[in-house]
Design an enzyme around this catalytic site. Structure first.
Site, mmCIF file in Angstrom:
data_model
loop_
_atom_site.group_PDB
_atom_site.id
_atom_site.type_symbol
_atom_site.label_atom_id
_atom_site.label_comp_id
_atom_site.label_asym_id
_atom_site.label_seq_id
_atom_site.Cartn_x
_atom_site.Cartn_y
_atom_site.Cartn_z
ATOM 1 N N LYS A 295 -2.800 5.997 -4.434
ATOM 2 C CA LYS A 295 -3.915 6.910 -4.134
ATOM 3 C C LYS A 295 -3.677 8.256 -4.792
ATOM 4 C CE LYS A 295 -3.698 4.731 0.438
ATOM 5 N NZ LYS A 295 -2.300 4.626 0.844
ATOM 6 N N HIS B 99 -7.771 9.614 -1.983
ATOM 7 C CA HIS B 99 -7.091 9.584 -0.681
ATOM 8 C C HIS B 99 -7.916 10.224 0.437
ATOM 9 C CE1 HIS B 99 -2.697 9.242 0.897
ATOM 10 N NE2 HIS B 99 -3.549 8.995 1.857
ATOM 11 N N ASP C 65 0.837 -1.205 0.000
ATOM 12 C CA ASP C 65 0.000 0.000 0.000
ATOM 13 C C ASP C 65 0.875 1.260 0.000
ATOM 14 O OD1 ASP C 65 -2.892 1.172 0.693
ATOM 15 O OD2 ASP C 65 -1.394 2.301 1.842
ATOM 16 N N TYR D 120 3.228 9.758 -0.566
ATOM 17 C CA TYR D 120 4.302 9.151 0.238
ATOM 18 C C TYR D 120 5.675 9.361 -0.418
ATOM 19 C CZ TYR D 120 0.371 6.555 2.381
ATOM 20 O OH TYR D 120 -0.808 6.181 2.977
HETATM 21 P P1 NAD Z 1 0.862 1.711 11.870
HETATM 22 O O1 NAD Z 1 -0.271 1.700 12.811
HETATM 23 O O2 NAD Z 1 1.039 0.620 10.898
HETATM 24 O O3 NAD Z 1 2.170 1.851 12.795
HETATM 25 C C1 NAD Z 1 3.432 1.955 12.251
HETATM 26 C C2 NAD Z 1 4.441 2.177 13.371
HETATM 27 O O4 NAD Z 1 4.511 1.021 14.207
HETATM 28 C C3 NAD Z 1 5.833 2.414 12.810
HETATM 29 O O5 NAD Z 1 6.454 3.395 13.603
HETATM 30 C C4 NAD Z 1 6.503 1.082 12.988
HETATM 31 O O6 NAD Z 1 7.881 1.207 13.127
HETATM 32 C C5 NAD Z 1 5.861 0.553 14.238
HETATM 33 N N1 NAD Z 1 5.847 -0.914 14.269
HETATM 34 C C6 NAD Z 1 5.450 -1.753 13.288
HETATM 35 N N2 NAD Z 1 5.555 -3.029 13.695
HETATM 36 C C7 NAD Z 1 6.040 -3.003 14.949
HETATM 37 C C8 NAD Z 1 6.344 -4.010 15.879
HETATM 38 N N3 NAD Z 1 6.175 -5.289 15.587
HETATM 39 N N4 NAD Z 1 6.821 -3.627 17.093
HETATM 40 C C9 NAD Z 1 6.981 -2.324 17.405
HETATM 41 N N5 NAD Z 1 6.710 -1.318 16.558
HETATM 42 C C10 NAD Z 1 6.220 -1.655 15.330
HETATM 43 O O7 NAD Z 1 0.854 3.145 11.162
HETATM 44 P P2 NAD Z 1 0.748 3.775 9.731
HETATM 45 O O8 NAD Z 1 2.027 3.636 8.985
HETATM 46 O O9 NAD Z 1 0.221 5.135 9.931
HETATM 47 O O10 NAD Z 1 -0.388 2.923 8.962
HETATM 48 C C11 NAD Z 1 -0.114 1.789 8.156
HETATM 49 C C12 NAD Z 1 -0.259 2.101 6.687
HETATM 50 O O11 NAD Z 1 -1.559 2.596 6.394
HETATM 51 C C13 NAD Z 1 0.659 3.228 6.182
HETATM 52 O O12 NAD Z 1 2.010 2.831 6.051
HETATM 53 C C14 NAD Z 1 -0.019 3.579 4.890
HETATM 54 O O13 NAD Z 1 0.290 2.651 3.884
HETATM 55 C C15 NAD Z 1 -1.489 3.493 5.296
HETATM 56 N N6 NAD Z 1 -2.054 4.805 5.705
HETATM 57 C C16 NAD Z 1 -3.057 5.337 4.965
HETATM 58 C C17 NAD Z 1 -3.626 6.542 5.301
HETATM 59 C C18 NAD Z 1 -4.737 7.109 4.472
HETATM 60 O O14 NAD Z 1 -5.091 8.285 4.662
HETATM 61 N N7 NAD Z 1 -5.320 6.348 3.587
HETATM 62 C C19 NAD Z 1 -3.155 7.255 6.417
HETATM 63 C C20 NAD Z 1 -2.131 6.699 7.175
HETATM 64 C C21 NAD Z 1 -1.594 5.459 6.811
#
Ligand code: NAD
Length: 278
Positions: A81, A114, A51, A56
């Site tokens: 997106k 988005h 994704d 990004y």
């Molecule tokens: P997330 O909830 O996936 O959290 C990511 C964080 O958690 C990072 O800092 C990572 O290092 C940490 N992490 C991951 N695995 C871990 C583990 N096992 N132990 C400890 N820490 C860990 O947050 P996100 O990146 O905001 O969301 C996931 C994805 O969703 C994004 O990468 C993106 O692709 C998507 N997204 C979309 C939108 C949108 O508006 N459509 C907005 C935000 C994110």
């Protein structure tokens, strides 16, 4: 409950396309080696869903990561997106071409609006419908659309969105919206499933790790899948990418699913779709 099998399992979208229910998010993975390695690691380990988004600024690296992996492009479910400044009919078509160019591919599996931008998003949606009819994208959807945004969009669509990608975790369940999407055949997808890292501080999650002998990430991501929600946790670290996906050898009890549902307090870690300034 939808059937959950393994890392390559999928939920079926309303047009019959299979969407792998577990994927890698790459928001804030830096373009270049960081994202290339994250994508390559994930795919070689068995992930089949990536994704990204134009905003990004890492689509080039994502494309390179896919090509450098051992997995064929056709076996990867790739999402991007259209960013807000590109919304509108012509500008969306151009933005789509630019994303394909950066990704080095000639189609997407899923293209999302988005953020909801009122009337403008209806024009954006028409562009997505055109791209879909031309078979340049296998599925189209939206992101950050609350129920009223969806209801408004649905008044003018020819094709109902296949997906709605929303902030979703135990502090922000929005079950009414999940139910609304389910009843309209719109697949719900979770962003920030790990609460951007905040989930690791919850005592209740720590208790569950002892009960199931699984990590906090595995437990909350398993909860997503058992709720029929596609999930895309982000990490660029190899050990976490591998460990996060190790959740196909246990099942949360119905009581524990409800326990996590009950943590809901409508708390966002990201922007509010009804009140954002970008
Ligand atoms: P997330 O909830 O996936 O959290 C990511 C964080 O958690 C990072 O800092 C990572 O290092 C940490 N992490 C991951 N695995 C871990 C583990 N096992 N132990 C400890 N820490 C860990 O947050 P996100 O990146 O905001 O969301 C996931 C994805 O969703 C994004 O990468 C993106 O692709 C998507 N997204 C979309 C939108 C949108 O508006 N459509 C907005 C935000 C994110």
């Amino acid at each position: 409950m939808k059937r959950i099998t393994d890392l390559q399992g999928s939920f079926e979208l309303h047009n019959g396309v299979q969407m792998p229910y577990f994927g890698l998010g790459v928001y804030q993975s830096e373009d270049g080696n960081e994202v290339i390695n994250a994508v390559k690691t994930a795919l070689n380990h068995g992930y089949r869903h990536i994704d990204t988004a134009a905003i990004y600024y890492n689509e080039e690296g994502v494309g390179t990561g896919i090509r450098k992996s051992n997995v064929d492009r056709k076996d990867v479910f790739l999402t991007s997106k259209v960013w807000n400044t590109d919304q509108g009919y012509d500008s969306t078509l151009k933005a789509f071409d630019a994303s394909l160019e950066r990704l080095g591919t000639d189609y997407l599996d899923l293209y999302l609006v988005h953020w909801p931008k009122g009337e403008l998003s209806k024009e954006t949606w028409k562009a997505l419908e055109k791209l879909y009819k031309e078979k340049r994208v296998r599925a189209i959807g939206v992101s950050n659309f609350l129920r009223h945004h969806l209801e408004d969009l649905l008044t003018s669509v020819e094709i109902v969105p296949m997906v709605n990608q929303m902030e979703f975790h135990p502090y922000l369940v929005q079950q009414d919206l999940v139910d609304f999407c389910n009843s309209n055949g719109i697949q719900y997808q979770a962003w920030s499933p790990l609460m951007q890292g905040n989930i690791f501080d919850l005592d209740i999650m720590k208790d569950l790790t002892l009960k199931y002998n699984k990590t906090i990430a595995q437990i909350v991501l398993r909860w997503d899948l058992q709720k029929g929600v596609v999930t895309i946790p982000k990490s660029s670290k190899k050990e976490r990418i591998v460990a996060n996906s190790d959740l196909f050898n246990f099942e949360l009890s119905e009581e524990d699913v409800q326990l996590l549902d009950g943590l809901d307090k409508g708390k966002r870690f990201g922007p509010d779709p009804d009140n954002f300034d970008f």
